[in-house]
Design a protein around this motif. Structure first.
Motif, PDB file in Angstrom:
ATOM      1  N   SER A  38      -8.030  -5.180   8.099  1.00 34.75           N
ATOM      2  CA  SER A  38      -7.847  -5.745   7.342  1.00 34.75           C
ATOM      3  C   SER A  38      -6.788  -6.389   8.460  1.00 34.75           C
ATOM      4  CB  SER A  38      -7.256  -4.546   6.540  1.00 34.75           C
ATOM      5  OG  SER A  38      -8.094  -3.728   5.946  1.00 34.75           O
ATOM      6  N   VAL A  68      -5.548  -8.942   1.938  1.00 34.39           N
ATOM      7  CA  VAL A  68      -4.231  -9.056   0.360  1.00 34.39           C
ATOM      8  C   VAL A  68      -3.741 -10.638   0.609  1.00 34.39           C
ATOM      9  CG1 VAL A  68      -3.444  -7.884  -1.256  1.00 34.39           C
ATOM     10  CG2 VAL A  68      -4.545  -6.998   0.339  1.00 34.39           C
ATOM     11  N   PRO A 112      -8.971   5.402   8.891  1.00 32.03           N
ATOM     12  CA  PRO A 112      -9.933   6.532   9.282  1.00 32.03           C
ATOM     13  C   PRO A 112      -9.972   6.865  10.848  1.00 32.03           C
ATOM     14  CG  PRO A 112     -11.093   4.617   8.637  1.00 32.03           C
ATOM     15  CD  PRO A 112      -9.128   4.643   8.359  1.00 32.03           C
ATOM     16  N   THR A 129     -13.997   1.163   6.476  1.00 31.70           N
ATOM     17  CA  THR A 129     -12.529  -0.681   7.238  1.00 31.70           C
ATOM     18  C   THR A 129     -11.372   0.170   7.933  1.00 31.70           C
ATOM     19  OG1 THR A 129     -13.540  -0.196   4.448  1.00 31.70           O
ATOM     20  CG2 THR A 129     -11.308  -0.940   4.850  1.00 31.70           C
ATOM     21  N   THR A 130     -11.062  -0.414   8.349  1.00 33.68           N
ATOM     22  CA  THR A 130      -9.873   0.135   9.240  1.00 33.68           C
ATOM     23  C   THR A 130      -8.856  -1.273   9.164  1.00 33.68           C
ATOM     24  OG1 THR A 130      -9.353   0.232  11.993  1.00 33.68           O
ATOM     25  CG2 THR A 130     -11.395  -1.235  11.018  1.00 33.68           C
ATOM     26  N   ASN A 156     -10.020  -8.409   5.578  1.00 37.08           N
ATOM     27  CA  ASN A 156      -9.955  -8.916   4.571  1.00 37.08           C
ATOM     28  C   ASN A 156      -8.647  -8.695   4.430  1.00 37.08           C
ATOM     29  OD1 ASN A 156     -11.886  -7.139   2.984  1.00 37.08           O
ATOM     30  ND2 ASN A 156     -11.758  -6.001   3.388  1.00 37.08           N
ATOM     31  N   ILE A 197      -8.164 -10.871  -1.441  1.00 40.34           N
ATOM     32  CA  ILE A 197      -8.030  -9.622  -2.261  1.00 40.34           C
ATOM     33  C   ILE A 197      -6.810  -9.523  -3.174  1.00 40.34           C
ATOM     34  CG2 ILE A 197      -8.055  -7.184  -2.943  1.00 40.34           C
ATOM     35  CD1 ILE A 197      -8.978  -7.258   0.477  1.00 40.34           C
ATOM     36  N   GLU A 198      -6.737  -9.535  -4.919  1.00 45.56           N
ATOM     37  CA  GLU A 198      -6.049  -9.240  -5.486  1.00 45.56           C
ATOM     38  C   GLU A 198      -5.203  -7.715  -5.402  1.00 45.56           C
ATOM     39  OE1 GLU A 198      -6.720 -10.271  -9.334  1.00 45.56           O
ATOM     40  OE2 GLU A 198      -6.353 -12.771  -8.926  1.00 45.56           O
ATOM     41  N   VAL A 199      -3.878  -8.022  -5.380  1.00 48.09           N
ATOM     42  CA  VAL A 199      -2.999  -6.789  -5.328  1.00 48.09           C
ATOM     43  C   VAL A 199      -3.516  -6.132  -6.476  1.00 48.09           C
ATOM     44  CG1 VAL A 199      -0.824  -5.654  -5.449  1.00 48.09           C
ATOM     45  CG2 VAL A 199      -1.235  -8.007  -4.285  1.00 48.09           C
ATOM     46  N   MET A 256      -3.837   3.337  -3.085  1.00 49.64           N
ATOM     47  CA  MET A 256      -5.387   3.065  -2.286  1.00 49.64           C
ATOM     48  C   MET A 256      -5.713   4.067  -1.108  1.00 49.64           C
ATOM     49  SD  MET A 256      -7.001   1.020  -2.718  1.00 49.64           S
ATOM     50  CE  MET A 256      -7.840  -0.735  -2.548  1.00 49.64           C
ATOM     51  N   SER A 257      -4.210   4.549  -0.476  1.00 51.25           N
ATOM     52  CA  SER A 257      -4.618   4.927   0.908  1.00 51.25           C
ATOM     53  C   SER A 257      -5.101   6.262   0.602  1.00 51.25           C
ATOM     54  CB  SER A 257      -3.394   5.346   1.431  1.00 51.25           C
ATOM     55  OG  SER A 257      -2.136   5.498   0.960  1.00 51.25           O
ATOM     56  N   ARG A 261       5.009  -4.904  -8.390  1.00 54.85           N
ATOM     57  CA  ARG A 261       4.100  -5.347  -8.152  1.00 54.85           C
ATOM     58  C   ARG A 261       2.948  -7.337  -8.683  1.00 54.85           C
ATOM     59  NH1 ARG A 261       1.679  -2.422  -4.610  1.00 54.85           N
ATOM     60  NH2 ARG A 261       0.970   0.023  -5.254  1.00 54.85           N
ATOM     61  N   LEU A 274      -2.272  -0.033  -7.551  1.00 48.80           N
ATOM     62  CA  LEU A 274      -2.495   1.423  -6.814  1.00 48.80           C
ATOM     63  C   LEU A 274      -1.248   1.793  -6.337  1.00 48.80           C
ATOM     64  CD1 LEU A 274      -5.659   0.789  -5.641  1.00 48.80           C
ATOM     65  CD2 LEU A 274      -5.746   2.009  -7.943  1.00 48.80           C
ATOM     66  N   CYS A 309       0.326  -1.674  -0.137  1.00 48.67           N
ATOM     67  CA  CYS A 309      -0.280   0.207   0.062  1.00 48.67           C
ATOM     68  C   CYS A 309       0.101   1.440  -0.263  1.00 48.67           C
ATOM     69  CB  CYS A 309      -1.027   0.491   1.368  1.00 48.67           C
ATOM     70  SG  CYS A 309      -2.164   1.548   1.375  1.00 48.67           S
ATOM     71  N   GLY A 345     -10.092   5.582   4.330  1.00 50.06           N
ATOM     72  CA  GLY A 345      -8.219   6.303   4.427  1.00 50.06           C
ATOM     73  C   GLY A 345      -7.513   5.637   3.541  1.00 50.06           C
ATOM     74  N   GLY A 346      -6.012   6.205   3.941  1.00 46.23           N
ATOM     75  CA  GLY A 346      -5.725   5.593   5.287  1.00 46.23           C
ATOM     76  C   GLY A 346      -5.948   5.202   6.413  1.00 46.23           C
TER      77      GLY A 346
HETATM   78  N1  SAM Z   1      -6.210   1.629   6.893  1.00 47.99           N
HETATM   79  C1  SAM Z   1      -7.707   0.555   6.445  1.00 47.99           C
HETATM   80  C2  SAM Z   1      -7.428  -1.079   6.457  1.00 47.99           C
HETATM   81  O1  SAM Z   1      -5.875  -1.259   5.868  1.00 47.99           O
HETATM   82  O2  SAM Z   1      -8.326  -1.281   6.195  1.00 47.99           O
HETATM   83  C3  SAM Z   1      -8.218   2.065   5.258  1.00 47.99           C
HETATM   84  C4  SAM Z   1      -7.177   1.964   4.038  1.00 47.99           C
HETATM   85  S1  SAM Z   1      -7.066   0.765   3.287  1.00 47.99           S
HETATM   86  C5  SAM Z   1      -6.266   1.244   2.102  1.00 47.99           C
HETATM   87  C6  SAM Z   1      -8.198  -0.471   2.521  1.00 47.99           C
HETATM   88  C7  SAM Z   1      -7.616  -1.623   1.381  1.00 47.99           C
HETATM   89  O3  SAM Z   1      -7.248  -1.634   0.699  1.00 47.99           O
HETATM   90  C8  SAM Z   1      -7.252  -2.632   3.538  1.00 47.99           C
HETATM   91  O4  SAM Z   1      -8.520  -3.348   2.684  1.00 47.99           O
HETATM   92  C9  SAM Z   1      -5.859  -2.703   2.008  1.00 47.99           C
HETATM   93  O5  SAM Z   1      -5.805  -4.552   1.933  1.00 47.99           O
HETATM   94  C10 SAM Z   1      -6.451  -2.325   0.303  1.00 47.99           C
HETATM   95  N2  SAM Z   1      -5.415  -2.471  -0.609  1.00 47.99           N
HETATM   96  C11 SAM Z   1      -4.276  -1.357   0.050  1.00 47.99           C
HETATM   97  N3  SAM Z   1      -3.334  -1.301  -0.916  1.00 47.99           N
HETATM   98  C12 SAM Z   1      -3.775  -2.372  -2.164  1.00 47.99           C
HETATM   99  C13 SAM Z   1      -3.307  -2.569  -2.936  1.00 47.99           C
HETATM  100  N4  SAM Z   1      -2.363  -1.972  -3.768  1.00 47.99           N
HETATM  101  N5  SAM Z   1      -3.918  -3.870  -4.067  1.00 47.99           N
HETATM  102  C14 SAM Z   1      -5.018  -4.348  -3.013  1.00 47.99           C
HETATM  103  N6  SAM Z   1      -5.640  -4.089  -1.824  1.00 47.99           N
HETATM  104  C15 SAM Z   1      -4.874  -2.952  -1.104  1.00 47.99           C
END
Ligand code: SAM
Ligand code: SF4
Length: 371
Positions: free
Chosen positions: A161, A201, A109, A137-138, A199, A228-230, A366-367, A241, A233, A68, A106-107
Motif C-alpha cells: 500500500s 487509496v 502483518p 498485503t503490507t 494499492n 481504491i475508493e475510500v 479495515m485493520s 468519510r 469502515l 484507516c 492486518g493491521g
Molecule cells: N497494513 C497493510 C497495508 O496497509 O497494506 C494491510 C492492511 S490495510 C487495512 C489493507 C488495505 O486496506 C490497504 O491497502 C489500505 O490502503 C486499505 N484501507 C484501509 N482502510 C481503508 C478504507 N477505509 N477504505 C479503503 N481502503 C482502506
C-alpha cells in the motif's frame, strides 16, 4: 426463485433444504451416496465457491493512515488474538475445504511477532499443491527485512500500500511514516523476485492530483497498481468519510485525459476492474465498491485476528471460529462452524457514503477485518 434459493434438479430450494436433502436422516436417499462431509468444498447459497481466504493476523500497525485508523487507537489485548498455531489450524481447515488462495493481512502483518513462522508452516500447502497462492498485503515498512524469507516460503506476489510519492504527504497521511523505508522495501522485494502490486487509496484534496504520476511511476518500476475508493469502515474521530471520498469515476476520467485505458476481461473474482495503460504497458485496477456492485462473483471471506469470520466485508454478520477452535483440539467443531457460516454468506453488501451521514456503514476498521 427468491433470494437465497438455489436450483437443484430443477427444484428451487433454500440452503437448509439442500443440506438436509444431501444428508438425510438415517443416511439413505439420493444424497446418501455423496454426503456433504466436513471436507466438502465450501459453496455458498448463491453457488459461489469460496476459494479465497484473507486472514488478519494482527490489528496492530506501525503506521496510522488517516482513512484507516485514528492516531490514538486501543488495540486488542494479546490474549484475544489467535495464536500462530490456531491461525495455522484455521487456514488449514479452509485449505481442506477448497481454499486455493490465502492472503495474510492486518493491521500490518509483518509487525506480528514471529509471523514468518506462520508463513513457513503454511507453505507446506503450496508444496502439496492444495494451495495455489500464499500472499500478503503490507505497508512495506518491514519488507526489506522479510522479502527473502517470504520468497523462501513460496510467496510470489505482494500487495504494497502506497498512496503518495511525496515524503511530506506520506508522513501526513500515515501520521509518522518514512517513505524511504517503503521504497527501500519495494526495491529489495523486486530484487528478490517478488512481483508487486501497489494499492493506493484515492483521497480528495490529498493525492488526487498525484494519481496519474503514481500510475506512471508504478508501471515504470514494473509494478501493477490498483486505485481504491475510500470505504466507510470504522469510526474516525478526526475526519469524516465524505471529506476523504473521491469517486474513482472522476479519477478514471482524469487518467483517460492522459492515457489510453484498454479494458481487460481479467477478473480476480474481487471488486477490481482492470485496464491496460497503452502508453506504459502496465496493468491498472480500480476498486470501486461504492459505485459498482462486484458481489456477484465474490469468492472470498475474511477472518479477523480474533478468529471472527466475516462472510462479507460490508456486512456485520459474523461467526466466532475462535470458540470452535478452542472447544477441542480436533477440527470437527471448527469445520461445522465454517459450514454453518458459509451457508449464511449474503448476496452482497450495502455500503453508502452519504454527504450528511458521518457514521460508518460498518463499525469495524479495515485493520480489524483485513483489507
Ligand atoms: N497494513 C497493510 C497495508 O496497509 O497494506 C494491510 C492492511 S490495510 C487495512 C489493507 C488495505 O486496506 C490497504 O491497502 C489500505 O490502503 C486499505 N484501507 C484501509 N482502510 C481503508 C478504507 N477505509 N477504505 C479503503 N481502503 C482502506
Ligand atoms: Fe496500518 Fe495498513 Fe491501516 Fe495504514 S492501511 S494504518 S498501514 S493497517
Amino acid at each position: 426463485m427468491s433470494d437465497g434459493q438455489i436450483l437443484i434438479d430443477g427444484k428451487a430450494m433454500n440452503w437448509t433444504e439442500k443440506l438436509s436433502r444431501d444428508r438425510p436422516e438415517g443416511g439413505t436417499g439420493p444424497g446418501a451416496a455423496s454426503p456433504i462431509s466436513a471436507a466438502s468444498p465450501l459453496i455458498d447459497p448463491y453457488l459461489r465457491p469460496i476459494t479465497y481466504l484473507r486472514v488478519s493476523v494482527t490489528d496492530r500497525c506501525d503506521l496510522r493512515c488517516v482513512y484507516c485508523m485514528d492516531e490514538e487507537m486501543s488495540f486488542l489485548p494479546k490474549r484475544d488474538l489467535l495464536t500462530l498455531e490456531e491461525l495455522d489450524r484455521l487456514c488449514t481447515a479452509f485449505v481442506r475445504r477448497g481454499t486455493t488462495k490465502l492472503r495474510l493481512t492486518g493491521g500490518e502483518p509483518l509487525v506480528r511477532r514471529d509471523v514468518m513462522r506462520l508463513f513457513r508452516s503454511l507453505s507446506r500447502h503450496l508444496a502439496t499443491g492444495a494451495l495455489k497462492e500464499l500472499t500478503l498485503t503490507t505497508n512495506g515498512t518491514l519488507l526489506a527485512r522479510h522479502a527473502q524469507e517470504l520468497v523462501d516460503c513460496g510467496v510470489r506476489r505482494v500487495n504494497v500500500s502506497l498512496d503518495t510519492l511525496d515524503p511530506a504527504r506520506f508522513r501526513r497521511l500515515t501520521r509518522w511514516g518514512d517513505l524511504g523505508k517503503v521504497l527501500d522495501g519495494l526495491d529489495v522485494a523486486r530484487r528478490r523476485g517478488l512481483s508487486i502490486k501497489i494499492n493506493a487509496v484515492a483521497l480528495k484534496g490529498e493525492n488526487e492530483h498525484e494519481l496519474n504520476e503514481l500510475v506512471r511511476w508504478a508501471h515504470g518500476e514494473g509494478h501493477a497498481i490498483t486505485l481504491i475508493e475510500v470505504m466507510p469502515l470504522g469510526e474516525l474521530t478526526t475526519t469524516t468519510r465524505s471529506d476523504q471520498y473521491l469517486p474513482l469515476s472522476l479519477v478514471r476520467a482524469r487518467l483517460a485525459d492522459e492515457f489510453t485505458l484498454e479494458d481487460l476481461a481479467h477478473s480476480s473474482g474481487g471488486p477490481a476492474r482492470y485496464v491496460r495503460v497503452k502508453e506504459t504497458g502496465g496493468i491498472l485496477g480500480f476498486i470501486t465498491p461504492l459505485t459498482h456492485n462486484f458481489c456477484e462473483s465474490c469468492n472470498r471471506v475474511r477472518v479477523t485476528c480474533t478468529g471472527t469470520l466475516y462472510m462479507c466485508l460490508g456486512q456485520e454478520d459474523a461467526a466466532d471460529l475462535r470458540a470452535a477452535l478452542r472447544a477441542s483440539s480436533g477440527d470437527e467443531r471448527l469445520d461445522e462452524a465454517i459450514t454453518e457460516a458459509i451457508s449464511r454468506k449474503p448476496k452482497g453488501h450495502d455500503f453508502v457514503i452519504e454527504r450528511r451521514r458521518s457514521e460508518p456503514a460498518v463499525a469495524r476498521h479495515m485493520s480489524v477485518t483485513g483489507g
